[in-house]
Scaffold this motif. Structure first.
Motif, PDB file in Angstrom:
ATOM      1  N   ASP A 170       0.831  -1.209   0.000  1.00 16.57           N
ATOM      2  CA  ASP A 170       0.000   0.000   0.000  1.00 16.57           C
ATOM      3  C   ASP A 170       0.864   1.257   0.000  1.00 16.57           C
ATOM      4  O   ASP A 170       0.578   2.232  -0.699  1.00 16.57           O
ATOM      5  CB  ASP A 170      -0.934   0.028   1.213  1.00 16.57           C
ATOM      6  CG  ASP A 170      -2.130  -0.909   1.045  1.00 16.57           C
ATOM      7  OD1 ASP A 170      -2.371  -1.362  -0.087  1.00 16.57           O
ATOM      8  OD2 ASP A 170      -2.806  -1.164   2.053  1.00 16.57           O
ATOM      9  N   GLY A 171       1.914   1.240   0.785  1.00 20.75           N
ATOM     10  CA  GLY A 171       2.802   2.388   0.844  1.00 20.75           C
ATOM     11  C   GLY A 171       3.499   2.637  -0.475  1.00 20.75           C
ATOM     12  O   GLY A 171       3.707   3.783  -0.879  1.00 20.75           O
ATOM     13  N   LEU A 172       3.854   1.565  -1.170  1.00 18.73           N
ATOM     14  CA  LEU A 172       4.527   1.690  -2.458  1.00 18.73           C
ATOM     15  C   LEU A 172       3.593   2.250  -3.521  1.00 18.73           C
ATOM     16  O   LEU A 172       4.043   2.897  -4.469  1.00 18.73           O
ATOM     17  CB  LEU A 172       5.061   0.322  -2.898  1.00 18.73           C
ATOM     18  CG  LEU A 172       6.189  -0.262  -2.034  1.00 18.73           C
ATOM     19  CD1 LEU A 172       6.485  -1.699  -2.445  1.00 18.73           C
ATOM     20  CD2 LEU A 172       7.448   0.586  -2.125  1.00 18.73           C
ATOM     21  N   VAL A 173       2.313   2.009  -3.371  1.00 17.60           N
ATOM     22  CA  VAL A 173       1.330   2.486  -4.344  1.00 17.60           C
ATOM     23  C   VAL A 173       0.878   3.909  -4.020  1.00 17.60           C
ATOM     24  O   VAL A 173       0.688   4.735  -4.915  1.00 17.60           O
ATOM     25  CB  VAL A 173       0.098   1.546  -4.381  1.00 17.60           C
ATOM     26  CG1 VAL A 173      -1.021   2.141  -5.219  1.00 17.60           C
ATOM     27  CG2 VAL A 173       0.496   0.185  -4.918  1.00 17.60           C
ATOM     28  N   GLN A 174       0.724   4.217  -2.747  1.00 18.46           N
ATOM     29  CA  GLN A 174       0.092   5.476  -2.344  1.00 18.46           C
ATOM     30  C   GLN A 174       1.051   6.655  -2.209  1.00 18.46           C
ATOM     31  O   GLN A 174       0.622   7.801  -2.139  1.00 18.46           O
ATOM     32  CB  GLN A 174      -0.649   5.272  -1.013  1.00 18.46           C
ATOM     33  CG  GLN A 174      -1.797   4.281  -1.117  1.00 18.46           C
ATOM     34  CD  GLN A 174      -2.422   3.990   0.244  1.00 18.46           C
ATOM     35  OE1 GLN A 174      -1.871   4.318   1.284  1.00 18.46           O
ATOM     36  NE2 GLN A 174      -3.594   3.366   0.224  1.00 18.46           N
ATOM     37  N   SER A 175       2.350   6.390  -2.166  1.00 13.83           N
ATOM     38  CA  SER A 175       3.317   7.476  -2.001  1.00 13.83           C
ATOM     39  C   SER A 175       3.989   7.811  -3.330  1.00 13.83           C
ATOM     40  O   SER A 175       3.910   7.060  -4.301  1.00 13.83           O
ATOM     41  CB  SER A 175       4.378   7.074  -0.970  1.00 13.83           C
ATOM     42  OG  SER A 175       5.061   5.888  -1.387  1.00 13.83           O
ATOM     43  N   SER A 176       4.653   8.961  -3.343  1.00 17.20           N
ATOM     44  CA  SER A 176       5.409   9.380  -4.521  1.00 17.20           C
ATOM     45  C   SER A 176       6.856   8.937  -4.345  1.00 17.20           C
ATOM     46  O   SER A 176       7.485   9.245  -3.332  1.00 17.20           O
ATOM     47  CB  SER A 176       5.333  10.904  -4.661  1.00 17.20           C
ATOM     48  OG  SER A 176       6.180  11.351  -5.683  1.00 17.20           O
ATOM     49  N   LEU A 177       7.389   8.206  -5.347  1.00 19.79           N
ATOM     50  CA  LEU A 177       8.713   7.606  -5.200  1.00 19.79           C
ATOM     51  C   LEU A 177       9.668   7.968  -6.337  1.00 19.79           C
ATOM     52  O   LEU A 177      10.652   7.271  -6.577  1.00 19.79           O
ATOM     53  CB  LEU A 177       8.570   6.075  -5.138  1.00 19.79           C
ATOM     54  CG  LEU A 177       7.902   5.508  -3.889  1.00 19.79           C
ATOM     55  CD1 LEU A 177       7.361   4.113  -4.155  1.00 19.79           C
ATOM     56  CD2 LEU A 177       8.889   5.465  -2.726  1.00 19.79           C
ATOM     57  N   ALA A 178       9.406   9.059  -7.005  1.00 12.24           N
ATOM     58  CA  ALA A 178      10.242   9.432  -8.151  1.00 12.24           C
ATOM     59  C   ALA A 178      11.707   9.594  -7.734  1.00 12.24           C
ATOM     60  O   ALA A 178      12.031  10.348  -6.824  1.00 12.24           O
ATOM     61  CB  ALA A 178       9.735  10.735  -8.761  1.00 12.24           C
ATOM     62  N   GLY A 179      12.575   8.844  -8.385  1.00 12.15           N
ATOM     63  CA  GLY A 179      14.000   8.956  -8.119  1.00 12.15           C
ATOM     64  C   GLY A 179      14.470   8.315  -6.830  1.00 12.15           C
ATOM     65  O   GLY A 179      15.643   8.443  -6.457  1.00 12.15           O
ATOM     66  N   ALA A 180      13.587   7.606  -6.119  1.00 12.05           N
ATOM     67  CA  ALA A 180      13.983   6.949  -4.861  1.00 12.05           C
ATOM     68  C   ALA A 180      14.948   5.800  -5.146  1.00 12.05           C
ATOM     69  O   ALA A 180      14.858   5.135  -6.187  1.00 12.05           O
ATOM     70  CB  ALA A 180      12.756   6.433  -4.128  1.00 12.05           C
ATOM     71  N   ARG A 181      15.870   5.548  -4.235  1.00  2.38           N
ATOM     72  CA  ARG A 181      16.807   4.436  -4.369  1.00  2.38           C
ATOM     73  C   ARG A 181      16.252   3.244  -3.588  1.00  2.38           C
ATOM     74  O   ARG A 181      15.946   3.371  -2.395  1.00  2.38           O
ATOM     75  CB  ARG A 181      18.181   4.815  -3.839  1.00  2.38           C
ATOM     76  CG  ARG A 181      18.821   5.982  -4.557  1.00  2.38           C
ATOM     77  CD  ARG A 181      20.232   6.224  -4.061  1.00  2.38           C
ATOM     78  NE  ARG A 181      21.116   5.135  -4.439  1.00  2.38           N
ATOM     79  CZ  ARG A 181      22.409   5.075  -4.088  1.00  2.38           C
ATOM     80  NH1 ARG A 181      22.933   6.025  -3.315  1.00  2.38           N
ATOM     81  NH2 ARG A 181      23.166   4.074  -4.471  1.00  2.38           N
ATOM     82  N   VAL A 182      16.128   2.109  -4.251  1.00  2.00           N
ATOM     83  CA  VAL A 182      15.583   0.918  -3.613  1.00  2.00           C
ATOM     84  C   VAL A 182      16.453  -0.292  -3.948  1.00  2.00           C
ATOM     85  O   VAL A 182      17.224  -0.272  -4.903  1.00  2.00           O
ATOM     86  CB  VAL A 182      14.132   0.639  -4.070  1.00  2.00           C
ATOM     87  CG1 VAL A 182      13.208   1.791  -3.684  1.00  2.00           C
ATOM     88  CG2 VAL A 182      14.062   0.377  -5.566  1.00  2.00           C
TER      89      VAL A 182
END
Length: 199
Positions: A170-182
């Motif tokens: 849910d967190g991966l879908v609902q948040s903005s992750l542009a350019g995040a390192r994973v």
């Protein structure tokens, strides 16, 4: 070992306690509205259901101290340090958190909706079931952080470092992750959460 000094229901409104040092003290349902607690030093203290409205915590240092179900409203926490502390169930409303230093700190069930946490070092911090809705976490270091069950609707995690962090679908879908390192595990979880197939 000396018995902890307990203070219940006391009004510390407008108190000036700059540079005070408290060890093993307990405060319950105390009001610290507009109190000056800058440069305060606490160790092994417990604050339960206390109110910190417009309280100045600037440059304070806290070690192994617990703030349980406390309310921080427009409090100044600039350059304060919490080391091995717990903020279980506490809420933060319009607080100034720039240069906040957290080490091995537990923010389980904390209310931090809309909090400005940009660029903070939050490595290994426990945010389990915390409310981070609409929080600004851009460019944060969240390596190894525990975000399981956290509410991340509208949260900004752009360019954050999430390697090794635990985060729900849910967190991966609902948040903005542009350019995040994973890491690869989170990348695959992100793909699955967004309906992608990885062959």
């Amino acid at each position: 070992m000396a018995e902890a000094q307990s203070t219940i229901g006391e009004d510390f409104t407008d108190a000036v306690l700059t540079g005070a040092e408290w060890d093993g003290r307990e405060f319950e349902q105390c009001d610290f509205t507009d109190a000056d607690l800058s440069a305060l030093r606490t160790r092994n203290c417990v604050f339960t259901e206390c109110t910190f409205t417009r309280t100045d915590f600037a440059e304070s240092r806290h070690r192994a101290t617990a703030f349980r179900s406390c309310r921080f409203d427009r409090a100044l926490l600039r350059e304060s340090t919490l080391d091995g502390c717990s903020l279980l169930g506490s809420s933060f409303v319009n607080c100034r958190l720039r240069q906040w230093v957290l080490r091995e700190t537990d923010l389980t069930l904390a209310g931090m909706g809309r909090a400005d946490l940009r660029r903070l070092d939050l490595r290994g911090i426990r945010f389990r079931e915390a409310n981070l809705s609409d929080a600004d976490l851009r460019r944060c270091d969240l390596r190894e952080a525990d975000l399981v069950g956290a509410r991340l609707l509208g949260a900004k995690l752009d360019e954050a470092d999430l390697r090794g962090a635990r985060i729900d679908a849910d967190g991966l879908v609902q948040s903005s992750l542009a350019g995040a390192r994973v890491d690869m595990e989170t990348a695959l979880a992100f793909a699955a959460a967004n309906g992608l197939r990885v062959d």
